[in-house]
Design a protein around this motif. Sequence first.
Motif, PDB file in Angstrom:
ATOM      1  N   ASN A 161       0.848  -1.191   0.000  1.00 56.25           N
ATOM      2  CA  ASN A 161       0.000   0.000   0.000  1.00 56.25           C
ATOM      3  C   ASN A 161       0.888   1.247   0.000  1.00 56.25           C
ATOM      4  O   ASN A 161       1.520   1.568   1.000  1.00 56.25           O
ATOM      5  N   HIS A 218       0.341   0.179 -10.935  1.00 58.63           N
ATOM      6  CA  HIS A 218      -0.919   0.319 -10.209  1.00 58.63           C
ATOM      7  C   HIS A 218      -1.962  -0.621 -10.805  1.00 58.63           C
ATOM      8  O   HIS A 218      -1.929  -0.917 -11.999  1.00 58.63           O
ATOM      9  N   ASP A 235      -7.928  -2.090 -11.807  1.00 60.06           N
ATOM     10  CA  ASP A 235      -9.225  -1.935 -11.151  1.00 60.06           C
ATOM     11  C   ASP A 235      -9.240  -0.617 -10.378  1.00 60.06           C
ATOM     12  O   ASP A 235      -8.372  -0.360  -9.533  1.00 60.06           O
ATOM     13  N   ALA A 236     -10.227   0.235 -10.635  1.00 62.66           N
ATOM     14  CA  ALA A 236     -10.277   1.576 -10.037  1.00 62.66           C
ATOM     15  C   ALA A 236     -10.365   1.552  -8.513  1.00 62.66           C
ATOM     16  O   ALA A 236      -9.738   2.373  -7.844  1.00 62.66           O
ATOM     17  N   ASP A 237     -11.148   0.631  -7.945  1.00 67.19           N
ATOM     18  CA  ASP A 237     -11.282   0.576  -6.490  1.00 67.19           C
ATOM     19  C   ASP A 237      -9.976   0.167  -5.822  1.00 67.19           C
ATOM     20  O   ASP A 237      -9.583   0.737  -4.804  1.00 67.19           O
ATOM     21  N   LEU A 238      -9.299  -0.821  -6.383  1.00 62.23           N
ATOM     22  CA  LEU A 238      -7.992  -1.215  -5.836  1.00 62.23           C
ATOM     23  C   LEU A 238      -6.993  -0.076  -5.953  1.00 62.23           C
ATOM     24  O   LEU A 238      -6.223   0.195  -5.035  1.00 62.23           O
ATOM     25  N   ARG A 239      -6.997   0.604  -7.092  1.00 57.03           N
ATOM     26  CA  ARG A 239      -6.098   1.734  -7.316  1.00 57.03           C
ATOM     27  C   ARG A 239      -6.351   2.827  -6.289  1.00 57.03           C
ATOM     28  O   ARG A 239      -5.419   3.378  -5.699  1.00 57.03           O
ATOM     29  N   ALA A 240      -7.612   3.119  -6.010  1.00 61.27           N
ATOM     30  CA  ALA A 240      -7.972   4.150  -5.037  1.00 61.27           C
ATOM     31  C   ALA A 240      -7.551   3.770  -3.619  1.00 61.27           C
ATOM     32  O   ALA A 240      -7.296   4.647  -2.787  1.00 61.27           O
ATOM     33  N   SER A 241      -7.429   2.476  -3.344  1.00 63.81           N
ATOM     34  CA  SER A 241      -7.036   2.025  -2.008  1.00 63.81           C
ATOM     35  C   SER A 241      -5.548   2.190  -1.735  1.00 63.81           C
ATOM     36  O   SER A 241      -5.105   2.044  -0.600  1.00 63.81           O
ATOM     37  N   GLU A 270      -3.238   0.328  -3.288  1.00 62.68           N
ATOM     38  CA  GLU A 270      -2.566  -0.936  -3.597  1.00 62.68           C
ATOM     39  C   GLU A 270      -1.662  -0.777  -4.819  1.00 62.68           C
ATOM     40  O   GLU A 270      -2.066  -0.202  -5.823  1.00 62.68           O
TER      41      GLU A 270
END
Length: 170
Positions: free
Chosen positions: A14, A109, A112-118, A120
């Motif tokens: 992260n 990166h 997937d947008a949600d993983l990217r926003a986290s 990860e």
Amino acid sequence: MTEFEKMTRGESFNAIDLDLRLRREATRLACAKFNSHPSKGNLRHVTRLFAAFDSVVIEPGFQCDYGSQIHLGKNVFINFQCVFLDSAPIHIGDDVLIGPAVHLYTVDHPRDADLRASGECSAKSIKIGNKVWIGGGAKILPGIEIGDNAIIAANAVVTRNVADNERYFG
């Protein structure tokens, strides 16, 4: 296990972790000292971050994420405004010329947008052989290996491995 340990082991990590952000901030300050007053004394602020180096000339404008994963051989020349994102190891051989504004990117990166926003991320090592010349503005992507005596054209985006003695135009 810390995010730094995950990163250095080649696992997903992260990037917005506080420890990693503080490490990048300390590295930025070391680079800023050198970049604002380039001298051999201030160059030590940068080279002491490196995992290994022999003899290197670095022109001002140099930036890296951590420095701790940068391994430089003998007689390496890094021109103005270069960026080394070293979330994974960067190995540079002997007698390598790196033109101005060259960027080496080990970090990647998620798509997937949600993983990217986290926050990860993942990272893959970059390996540059001996007697390589990388032209100004070139971008080297994660996981790339460049063979001995290769020439990378100015402004090339290197998206595949480059063989020994190859001229890569991107």
